[in-house]
Write a protein that holds these residues in place. Structure first.
Motif, PDB file in Angstrom:
ATOM      1  N   PHE A 190       9.205   1.165   7.880  1.00  0.00           N
ATOM      2  CA  PHE A 190      10.091   0.146   7.511  1.00  0.00           C
ATOM      3  C   PHE A 190       9.024  -1.127   7.359  1.00  0.00           C
ATOM      4  CE2 PHE A 190      12.322  -3.519   8.995  1.00  0.00           C
ATOM      5  CZ  PHE A 190      13.450  -3.518   8.134  1.00  0.00           C
ATOM      6  N   ARG A 191       8.069  -1.159   8.268  1.00  0.00           N
ATOM      7  CA  ARG A 191       7.325  -2.281   8.424  1.00  0.00           C
ATOM      8  C   ARG A 191       6.260  -2.377   7.207  1.00  0.00           C
ATOM      9  NH1 ARG A 191       6.151  -7.296   8.263  1.00  0.00           N
ATOM     10  NH2 ARG A 191       4.106  -7.954   8.854  1.00  0.00           N
ATOM     11  N   LEU A 192       5.910  -1.308   6.691  1.00  0.00           N
ATOM     12  CA  LEU A 192       4.996  -0.954   5.613  1.00  0.00           C
ATOM     13  C   LEU A 192       5.882  -1.397   4.333  1.00  0.00           C
ATOM     14  CD1 LEU A 192       2.141  -0.078   4.529  1.00  0.00           C
ATOM     15  CD2 LEU A 192       3.064   2.249   4.323  1.00  0.00           C
ATOM     16  N   LEU A 193       7.065  -0.979   4.119  1.00  0.00           N
ATOM     17  CA  LEU A 193       7.796  -1.096   3.245  1.00  0.00           C
ATOM     18  C   LEU A 193       8.180  -2.827   3.260  1.00  0.00           C
ATOM     19  CD1 LEU A 193       9.550   0.043   0.769  1.00  0.00           C
ATOM     20  CD2 LEU A 193      11.415   0.086   2.248  1.00  0.00           C
ATOM     21  N   GLN A 194       8.203  -3.499   4.351  1.00  0.00           N
ATOM     22  CA  GLN A 194       8.463  -4.816   4.283  1.00  0.00           C
ATOM     23  C   GLN A 194       7.284  -5.542   3.600  1.00  0.00           C
ATOM     24  OE1 GLN A 194       9.234  -5.792   8.474  1.00  0.00           O
ATOM     25  NE2 GLN A 194      11.196  -6.532   7.976  1.00  0.00           N
ATOM     26  N   VAL A 195       6.014  -5.182   4.203  1.00  0.00           N
ATOM     27  CA  VAL A 195       4.815  -5.717   3.739  1.00  0.00           C
ATOM     28  C   VAL A 195       4.622  -5.447   1.961  1.00  0.00           C
ATOM     29  CG1 VAL A 195       2.329  -5.435   3.809  1.00  0.00           C
ATOM     30  CG2 VAL A 195       3.678  -5.410   5.907  1.00  0.00           C
ATOM     31  N   TYR A 196       5.250  -4.392   1.552  1.00  0.00           N
ATOM     32  CA  TYR A 196       5.008  -3.943   0.280  1.00  0.00           C
ATOM     33  C   TYR A 196       5.916  -4.908  -0.597  1.00  0.00           C
ATOM     34  CZ  TYR A 196       5.699  -1.824  -4.144  1.00  0.00           C
ATOM     35  OH  TYR A 196       5.716  -1.556  -5.633  1.00  0.00           O
ATOM     36  N   ASN A 197       7.068  -5.178   0.004  1.00  0.00           N
ATOM     37  CA  ASN A 197       8.129  -5.937  -0.649  1.00  0.00           C
ATOM     38  C   ASN A 197       7.681  -7.360  -0.701  1.00  0.00           C
ATOM     39  OD1 ASN A 197       9.750  -4.062  -1.377  1.00  0.00           O
ATOM     40  ND2 ASN A 197      10.965  -4.060   0.458  1.00  0.00           N
ATOM     41  N   GLU A 198       6.997  -8.009   0.448  1.00  0.00           N
ATOM     42  CA  GLU A 198       6.504  -9.320   0.449  1.00  0.00           C
ATOM     43  C   GLU A 198       5.440  -9.508  -0.533  1.00  0.00           C
ATOM     44  OE1 GLU A 198       5.708 -10.067   4.537  1.00  0.00           O
ATOM     45  OE2 GLU A 198       7.458  -9.849   5.096  1.00  0.00           O
ATOM     46  N   LEU A 199       4.638  -8.683  -0.525  1.00  0.00           N
ATOM     47  CA  LEU A 199       3.478  -8.559  -1.529  1.00  0.00           C
ATOM     48  C   LEU A 199       3.781  -8.500  -3.071  1.00  0.00           C
ATOM     49  CD1 LEU A 199       0.296  -8.322  -1.881  1.00  0.00           C
ATOM     50  CD2 LEU A 199       0.727  -6.028  -1.881  1.00  0.00           C
ATOM     51  N   GLN A 200       4.728  -7.709  -3.353  1.00  0.00           N
ATOM     52  CA  GLN A 200       5.578  -7.745  -4.609  1.00  0.00           C
ATOM     53  C   GLN A 200       6.071  -9.280  -4.857  1.00  0.00           C
ATOM     54  OE1 GLN A 200       4.199  -5.287  -6.475  1.00  0.00           O
ATOM     55  NE2 GLN A 200       6.032  -4.605  -6.988  1.00  0.00           N
ATOM     56  N   LYS A 201       6.955  -9.699  -4.085  1.00  0.00           N
ATOM     57  CA  LYS A 201       7.249 -11.020  -4.067  1.00  0.00           C
ATOM     58  C   LYS A 201       6.229 -12.168  -4.480  1.00  0.00           C
ATOM     59  CE  LYS A 201      11.674 -10.348  -1.480  1.00  0.00           C
ATOM     60  NZ  LYS A 201      12.235 -10.661  -0.078  1.00  0.00           N
ATOM     61  N   ARG A 202       5.332 -12.068  -3.566  1.00  0.00           N
ATOM     62  CA  ARG A 202       4.234 -13.028  -3.710  1.00  0.00           C
ATOM     63  C   ARG A 202       3.421 -13.025  -5.242  1.00  0.00           C
ATOM     64  NH1 ARG A 202      -1.336 -13.506  -0.107  1.00  0.00           N
ATOM     65  NH2 ARG A 202      -2.239 -15.458  -1.293  1.00  0.00           N
ATOM     66  N   TYR A 203       3.168 -11.753  -5.737  1.00  0.00           N
ATOM     67  CA  TYR A 203       2.720 -11.436  -6.789  1.00  0.00           C
ATOM     68  C   TYR A 203       3.371 -11.942  -8.030  1.00  0.00           C
ATOM     69  CZ  TYR A 203       1.040  -8.943 -11.006  1.00  0.00           C
ATOM     70  OH  TYR A 203       0.473  -8.666 -12.036  1.00  0.00           O
TER      71      TYR A 203
ATOM     72  N   GLU B  71      -2.794   2.228  -5.019  1.00  0.00           N
ATOM     73  CA  GLU B  71      -2.519   2.378  -3.629  1.00  0.00           C
ATOM     74  C   GLU B  71      -1.314   2.054  -2.888  1.00  0.00           C
ATOM     75  OE1 GLU B  71      -5.161   1.354   0.422  1.00  0.00           O
ATOM     76  OE2 GLU B  71      -6.209   1.407  -1.453  1.00  0.00           O
ATOM     77  N   VAL B  72      -0.749   0.851  -3.332  1.00  0.00           N
ATOM     78  CA  VAL B  72       0.490   0.373  -2.827  1.00  0.00           C
ATOM     79  C   VAL B  72       1.600   1.362  -3.319  1.00  0.00           C
ATOM     80  CG1 VAL B  72       2.183  -1.461  -3.001  1.00  0.00           C
ATOM     81  CG2 VAL B  72      -0.243  -2.093  -2.372  1.00  0.00           C
ATOM     82  N   GLU B  73       1.557   1.807  -4.507  1.00  0.00           N
ATOM     83  CA  GLU B  73       2.398   2.658  -5.181  1.00  0.00           C
ATOM     84  C   GLU B  73       2.506   3.925  -4.276  1.00  0.00           C
ATOM     85  OE1 GLU B  73       5.088   2.453  -7.245  1.00  0.00           O
ATOM     86  OE2 GLU B  73       4.549   0.194  -7.298  1.00  0.00           O
ATOM     87  N   ASP B  74       1.313   4.377  -4.046  1.00  0.00           N
ATOM     88  CA  ASP B  74       1.133   5.799  -3.221  1.00  0.00           C
ATOM     89  C   ASP B  74       1.629   5.544  -1.863  1.00  0.00           C
ATOM     90  OD1 ASP B  74      -0.084   6.833  -5.308  1.00  0.00           O
ATOM     91  OD2 ASP B  74      -2.116   6.544  -4.502  1.00  0.00           O
ATOM     92  N   LEU B  75       1.258   4.368  -1.375  1.00  0.00           N
ATOM     93  CA  LEU B  75       2.111   4.131  -0.129  1.00  0.00           C
ATOM     94  C   LEU B  75       3.651   4.021   0.029  1.00  0.00           C
ATOM     95  CD1 LEU B  75      -0.515   1.505   1.645  1.00  0.00           C
ATOM     96  CD2 LEU B  75      -0.194   3.768   2.423  1.00  0.00           C
ATOM     97  N   LYS B  76       4.126   3.332  -0.891  1.00  0.00           N
ATOM     98  CA  LYS B  76       5.501   3.378  -1.158  1.00  0.00           C
ATOM     99  C   LYS B  76       6.053   4.797  -1.277  1.00  0.00           C
ATOM    100  CE  LYS B  76       8.920   1.395  -4.397  1.00  0.00           C
ATOM    101  NZ  LYS B  76       9.149   0.821  -5.552  1.00  0.00           N
ATOM    102  N   HIS B  77       5.325   5.475  -1.981  1.00  0.00           N
ATOM    103  CA  HIS B  77       5.820   7.048  -2.369  1.00  0.00           C
ATOM    104  C   HIS B  77       5.686   7.735  -0.770  1.00  0.00           C
ATOM    105  CE1 HIS B  77       6.801  10.731  -4.157  1.00  0.00           C
ATOM    106  NE2 HIS B  77       5.709  11.244  -3.445  1.00  0.00           N
ATOM    107  N   ALA B  78       4.760   7.254  -0.132  1.00  0.00           N
ATOM    108  CA  ALA B  78       4.462   7.992   1.212  1.00  0.00           C
ATOM    109  C   ALA B  78       5.680   7.466   2.213  1.00  0.00           C
ATOM    110  CB  ALA B  78       3.174   7.735   1.694  1.00  0.00           C
ATOM    111  N   VAL B  79       5.886   6.278   1.943  1.00  0.00           N
ATOM    112  CA  VAL B  79       6.981   5.736   2.967  1.00  0.00           C
ATOM    113  C   VAL B  79       8.385   6.479   2.551  1.00  0.00           C
ATOM    114  CG1 VAL B  79       8.549   3.795   3.413  1.00  0.00           C
ATOM    115  CG2 VAL B  79       5.962   3.514   3.530  1.00  0.00           C
TER     116      VAL B  79
END
Length: 174
Positions: free
Chosen positions: A6-19, A137-145
């Motif tokens: 869940f935390r990893l997904l949050q970080v990913y979403n925050e990163l996407q928003k920032r980008y 790598e973020v996409e891979d992590l997203k898939h892993a999540v």
């Protein structure tokens, strides 16, 4: 494990928003820089035209004047005589004020343009750290999540079934 996902997904979403936000800011600043550059070019062109006009007026004024003293008579192109007096001084004063205003505006716009260019470079440098491999790598992590969440759901179902079989209360802590 589920909290980590869940935390990893949050970080990913925050990163996407920032980008997305940084990309939007970069586009806005590029547009502002483009507009300022166009305005600067227009003002410089206008300034150049006004300088040429002043030079032309000064050349005409010098060639037709018979005396440089204010209030004296001057010769007109038709051969007549007119009194220029304070009129040419007022025109000169007005033109010089106009040129000063144009120069100030150009300096202000160049300064603002420089600031925006510096900020744009800084944003580009910041985005440069986020290369293609990073996003892969973020996409891979997203898939892993996502896979981990599916697995967690399966485990939860199994735990519920086991708790029903053995008569134990099942409480999900999620």
């Amino acid at each position: 494990m589920n909290c980590f996902c869940f935390r990893l997904l949050q970080v990913y979403n925050e990163l996407q928003k920032r980008y997305v936000k940084e990309t939007k800011i970069n586009k806005e600043q590029s547009e502002a820089i483009k507009n300022l550059t166009i305005k600067i070019n227009e003002l410089e062109h206008n300034l150049q035209e006004q300088r040429q006009r002043i030079e032309q007026l000064e050349c005409k004024n010098v060639s037709w004047k018979t005396s440089a003293v204010s209030g004296k008579l001057s010769q007109t192109p038709e051969g007549g005589v007119t009194s220029h007096g304070n009129i040419s001084a007022k025109k000169e004063s007005c033109c010089s004020r106009y040129l000063e205003l144009l120069l100030k505006e150009i300096k202000k716009l160049k300064k603002e343009n420089g600031k925006l260019l510096a900020e744009k470079r800084a944003l580009k440098n910041e985005l440069a750290g986020l290369d293609k491999d990073f996003f892969e790598e973020v996409e891979d992590l997203k898939h892993a999540v996502q896979e981990s969440m599916k697995l967690n759901n399966e485990y939860e179902k199994c735990l519920k079934q086991i708790s029903v079989i053995y008569g134990l209360p099942f409480t999900a802590h999620l």
